[in-house]
Design an enzyme around this catalytic site. Structure first.
Site, PDB file in Angstrom:
ATOM      1  N   PRO A 167     136.530  -0.650 134.731  1.00  0.00           N
ATOM      2  CA  PRO A 167     135.647   0.168 133.919  1.00  0.00           C
ATOM      3  C   PRO A 167     135.297   1.473 134.602  1.00  0.00           C
ATOM      4  CG  PRO A 167     134.648  -1.922 134.617  1.00  0.00           C
ATOM      5  CD  PRO A 167     135.779  -1.630 135.506  1.00  0.00           C
ATOM      6  N   GLU A 168     135.316   2.515 133.834  1.00  0.00           N
ATOM      7  CA  GLU A 168     134.784   3.797 134.290  1.00  0.00           C
ATOM      8  C   GLU A 168     133.441   3.977 133.594  1.00  0.00           C
ATOM      9  OE1 GLU A 168     137.466   7.061 134.524  1.00  0.00           O
ATOM     10  OE2 GLU A 168     139.225   5.784 134.559  1.00  0.00           O
TER      11      GLU A 168
END
Length: 271
Positions: free
Chosen positions: A2-3
């Site tokens: 995840p960013e």
DNA sequence: ATCGCCTCCTGCGCGC
DNA sequence: TGCGCGCAGGAGGCGA
């Protein structure tokens, strides 16, 4: 995995089911994450009410009266809200059971993520010191990037992925924002002009905001707090598109390795 | 100070 | 069908 957009999507997904709810119990099935999950976690938060969930960088901060839980999803982590009777999955490492009979489950096959506790002000934790500005805040400006980049030889892609410079820009959105700005990912940060930083700053904000709106990017397994995928993948211009045709010219997207990470760019559009 | 390399770990898709 | 290989959305820590 995840960013920033995926972490923000997770925050929005789990908040309605957990805020103002009281923790009834905590189960740590696997404490060996990036750092050990504190043994005292259950004792710390059982019987306490979750007051709010904030995000700083890619950390989720679950606020209680006397401290906060710090959760990072690493490369493969996810948080989901489920009914407590749903069967546990492999790699469900930490389970927080709330009084509404919902459970918040931290799932992370690669175990690069973490679940930590900070007493008192959660922001005083060491991991949250020396972080750069939030990219979607007014503190993130072209001047900020320009000033910090002078005389720096590091590739611009690594520069914007450095959380001390600006937080939340990971491998996908670094490639995307550099494409949108016409800047090659391998350029030395110190040689990027003021004008280019104006475009880059703007495009980092744009790409992150748009991705949040679409629920993040699901490449293989990202799901939001309710188990649904994100739809930003269809908006990607270069990431994962090596050997495909550029979306704005007829050149072929190239893939190179910069700082041990895959990077994608158009050799005609980016200089 | 800055930079680049290594590391943690599991799962998946690919080629043979 | 099975096996080995390379690769994956992060980022702290280390040595040069």
């Amino acid at each position: 995995m995840p960013e920033l957009p995926e972490v923000e999507t997770t925050r929005l997904g789990i908040s309605p089911h957990t805020i103002n709810e009281t923790v009834e119990s905590v189960l740590v099935r696997q404490s060996s994450l990036r750092w050990p999950v504190p043994r005292s976690l259950a004792k710390k938060i059982s019987g306490k009410t979750l007051l709010g969930i904030e995000r700083r960088s890619k950390y989720l901060l679950l606020q209680f009266e006397h401290g906060g839980l710090i959760i990072h999803l690493g490369m493969s982590g996810s948080l989901r809200i489920v009914d407590a009777d749903l069967e546990l999955r492999k790699h469900d490492h930490v389970i927080i059971h709330f009084s509404n009979n919902k459970e918040l489950r931290f799932h992370d096959p690669r175990r690069f993520g973490c679940v930590l506790w900070q007493s008192g002000d959660v922001y005083s934790h060491k991991l949250l010191q020396s972080l750069g500005p939030e990219p979607l805040s007014d503190k993130f400006t072209p001047e900020h990037l320009y000033n910090l980049s002078r005389k720096r030889k590091v590739a611009i892609k690594n520069f914007i992925m450095n959380a001390n410079i600006v937080v939340g820009v990971g491998n996908i959105y670094a490639s995307e924002s550099l494409f949108m700005s016409g800047i090659r990912p391998s350029r030395q940060a110190g040689k990027v002009t003021r004008k280019e930083f104006e475009r880059l700053t703007q495009n980092i904000k744009r790409v992150l905001a748009k991705s949040i709106k679409q629920g993040g990017t699901t490449l293989r397994d990202f799901v939001n707090g309710n188990g649904e995928p994100g739809y930003f993948k269809q908006s990607l211009h270069v990431y994962g598109r090596e050997n495909e045709i550029c979306t704005t010219c007829d050149s072929t997207i190239k893939q190179v390795t910069i700082g041990q990470r895959s990077s994608f760019y158009c050799p005609a559009c980016q200089h």
